[in-house]
Design a protein around this motif. Structure first.
Motif, PDB file in Angstrom:
ATOM      1  N   ARG A 114      -0.058  -6.312  -2.567  1.00 25.73           N
ATOM      2  CA  ARG A 114       0.796  -5.167  -2.244  1.00 25.73           C
ATOM      3  C   ARG A 114       0.198  -3.867  -2.783  1.00 25.73           C
ATOM      4  NH1 ARG A 114       6.778  -7.289  -3.741  1.00 25.73           N
ATOM      5  NH2 ARG A 114       7.353  -5.161  -3.181  1.00 25.73           N
ATOM      6  N   LEU A 127      -2.573  -2.886  -0.328  1.00 27.07           N
ATOM      7  CA  LEU A 127      -2.007  -2.326   0.899  1.00 27.07           C
ATOM      8  C   LEU A 127      -1.379  -0.957   0.653  1.00 27.07           C
ATOM      9  CD1 LEU A 127      -0.362  -5.514   2.435  1.00 27.07           C
ATOM     10  CD2 LEU A 127      -2.532  -4.447   3.064  1.00 27.07           C
ATOM     11  N   ALA A 128      -0.747  -0.790  -0.513  1.00 29.69           N
ATOM     12  CA  ALA A 128      -0.133   0.501  -0.837  1.00 29.69           C
ATOM     13  C   ALA A 128      -1.188   1.607  -0.857  1.00 29.69           C
ATOM     14  CB  ALA A 128       0.578   0.420  -2.182  1.00 29.69           C
ATOM     15  N   GLU A 187      -2.399   2.281   2.812  1.00 28.17           N
ATOM     16  CA  GLU A 187      -1.404   2.894   3.683  1.00 28.17           C
ATOM     17  C   GLU A 187      -0.731   4.114   3.063  1.00 28.17           C
ATOM     18  OE1 GLU A 187       1.308  -0.099   5.063  1.00 28.17           O
ATOM     19  OE2 GLU A 187      -0.295  -1.546   5.406  1.00 28.17           O
ATOM     20  N   ARG A 213       1.378   4.345   0.643  1.00 25.50           N
ATOM     21  CA  ARG A 213       2.808   4.082   0.475  1.00 25.50           C
ATOM     22  C   ARG A 213       3.049   3.518  -0.914  1.00 25.50           C
ATOM     23  NH1 ARG A 213       5.805   0.398   4.343  1.00 25.50           N
ATOM     24  NH2 ARG A 213       3.886  -0.816   4.662  1.00 25.50           N
ATOM     25  N   GLU A 244       7.505  -0.373  -1.245  1.00 26.63           N
ATOM     26  CA  GLU A 244       7.796  -0.309   0.185  1.00 26.63           C
ATOM     27  C   GLU A 244       7.020  -1.353   0.989  1.00 26.63           C
ATOM     28  OE1 GLU A 244       7.324   3.564   1.809  1.00 26.63           O
ATOM     29  OE2 GLU A 244       8.768   4.507   0.437  1.00 26.63           O
ATOM     30  N   ILE A 245       6.102  -2.039   0.335  1.00 27.95           N
ATOM     31  CA  ILE A 245       5.317  -3.082   0.995  1.00 27.95           C
ATOM     32  C   ILE A 245       6.078  -4.403   0.881  1.00 27.95           C
ATOM     33  CG2 ILE A 245       3.115  -4.285   1.091  1.00 27.95           C
ATOM     34  CD1 ILE A 245       2.848  -1.320   1.666  1.00 27.95           C
ATOM     35  N   THR A 246       6.334  -5.044   2.010  1.00 31.00           N
ATOM     36  CA  THR A 246       7.068  -6.305   2.023  1.00 31.00           C
ATOM     37  C   THR A 246       6.184  -7.424   2.559  1.00 31.00           C
ATOM     38  OG1 THR A 246       9.164  -5.157   2.402  1.00 31.00           O
ATOM     39  CG2 THR A 246       9.101  -7.505   2.909  1.00 31.00           C
ATOM     40  N   ALA A 287       2.114  -9.044   5.979  1.00 28.86           N
ATOM     41  CA  ALA A 287       2.733  -7.810   5.508  1.00 28.86           C
ATOM     42  C   ALA A 287       3.554  -7.211   6.642  1.00 28.86           C
ATOM     43  CB  ALA A 287       1.666  -6.830   5.041  1.00 28.86           C
ATOM     44  N   SER A 313       2.717  -3.856   8.867  1.00 29.15           N
ATOM     45  CA  SER A 313       1.389  -3.393   8.466  1.00 29.15           C
ATOM     46  C   SER A 313       0.344  -3.889   9.460  1.00 29.15           C
ATOM     47  CB  SER A 313       1.049  -3.921   7.063  1.00 29.15           C
ATOM     48  OG  SER A 313      -0.307  -3.637   6.732  1.00 29.15           O
TER      49      SER A 313
END
Length: 218
Positions: free
Chosen positions: A52, A55-56, A59, A61, A65-67, A78, A81
Motif C-alpha cells: 500500500r 501504491l500510495a 498514485e 494518494r 486510501e489504498i484498499t 488493489a 488501481s
C-alpha cells in the motif's frame, strides 16, 4: 516493467500491531486476528502496508486510501488501481511485486528438509541439480527452485501439484517461454518472481524502515 520491493521485518515481528487494524476491512481484520502467533499477524499486516505504501507513492494518494481485496482464490488486487500486485512473506521478510502487467512473487527463508521436499515435489531434473550440492549452496539452490515455481503458481493460478510436477524451473529462469522467472538473494532468503518475458526487474528494491508512513493511529 515489474518492480519488486522487500522490507526487513526483523525489528518488527514482536511489535504490537493491533493499532494498525483500523486500516483494514472488517473481513480482513477478522482473518488477521485468527492467527495464533503475534509474529504471523505482524508479517501479514506489514506485507500489506508495504504494498500500500508503494501504491500510495505511485498514485500520490495517502496510504489509508489504498484498499487491497482478494478474489475467491485469495489473489490480492488493489481496488480502483491500474497496478497489478502480488504479495509474499517468510520469517524476516515482506515482499511485493508491482507492475502494469500481472506477476507472481514468492520469498522463502527455510530450506529445512530440502532433499525430502524435493523428492516429493521437484522434477527429476531439479532433483539432479541438488544432488551434487551441500550446505548453503544446496539450500540456496533449493530456495531458487521453490520460489520461482511458487511465483509461477501465483501468476497463472494453476494448481500447486500440477506446476511442481511439470514446470521446469530451469526453463523459467532461462526465459525461453512466454513466462519467465528470476531470483534475487536476500541473505539467507531468496525471492522468486515470474511474469511475462521481457518485463522482469533486474533487482529487488530493499526499502528503508521508514518507507512505510503510518498515518495517525487511534
Amino acid at each position: 516493467m515489474i518492480e519488486v520491493y522487500g522490507l526487513d521485518l526483523t525489528e518488527r515481528l514482536e511489535q504490537p500491531v493491533e493499532k494498525f487494524l483500523q486500516f483494514f476491512s472488517p473481513e480482513r481484520q477478522e482473518k488477521i486476528l485468527c492467527y495464533r502467533f503475534p509474529a504471523d499477524r505482524n508479517r501479514t499486516i506489514w506485507t500489506e502496508l508495504l504494498v500500500r505504501s508503494v501504491l500510495a507513492r505511485k498514485e500520490a494518494r495517502p496510504l489509508e486510501e489504498i484498499t487491497i481485496e482478494r478474489d475467491g482464490q485469495g489473489k490480492p488486487h488493489a481496488v480502483g488501481s491500474p497496478w497489478e500486485i502480488s504479495l509474499s512473506h517468510s520469517k524476516h521478510w515482506a515482499v511485493c511485486s508491482v507492475g502494469e502487467a500481472p506477476s507472481g512473487v514468492d520469498v522463502e527463508e527455510d530450506a529445512k528438509d530440502a532433499l525430502m521436499i524435493a523428492g516429493h515435489f521437484f522434477t527429476a531434473q531439479e532433483r539432479r541439480s541438488l544432488q551434487h550440492l551441500t550446505g548453503q549452496k544446496r539450500d540456496e539452490r533449493f530456495l531458487q527452485i521453490w520460489t520461482v515455481k511458487e511465483s509461477f503458481v501465483k501468476l497463472t493460478g494453476q494448481g500447486l501439484e500440477e506446476v511442481f510436477a511439470k514446470v521446469e524451473s530451469a526453463a523459467l529462469l532461462a526465459g525461453n517461454g512466454e513466462i519467465a522467472g528470476r531470483n534475487f538473494p536476500l541473505g539467507d532468503a531468496v525471492i522468486g518472481i515470474c511474469a511475462r518475458r521481457g518485463i522482469l526487474p533486474d533487482k529487488a528494491v530493499i526499502v528503508p524502515q521508514d518507507f512505510i508512513k503510518i498515518p495517525y493511529t487511534r
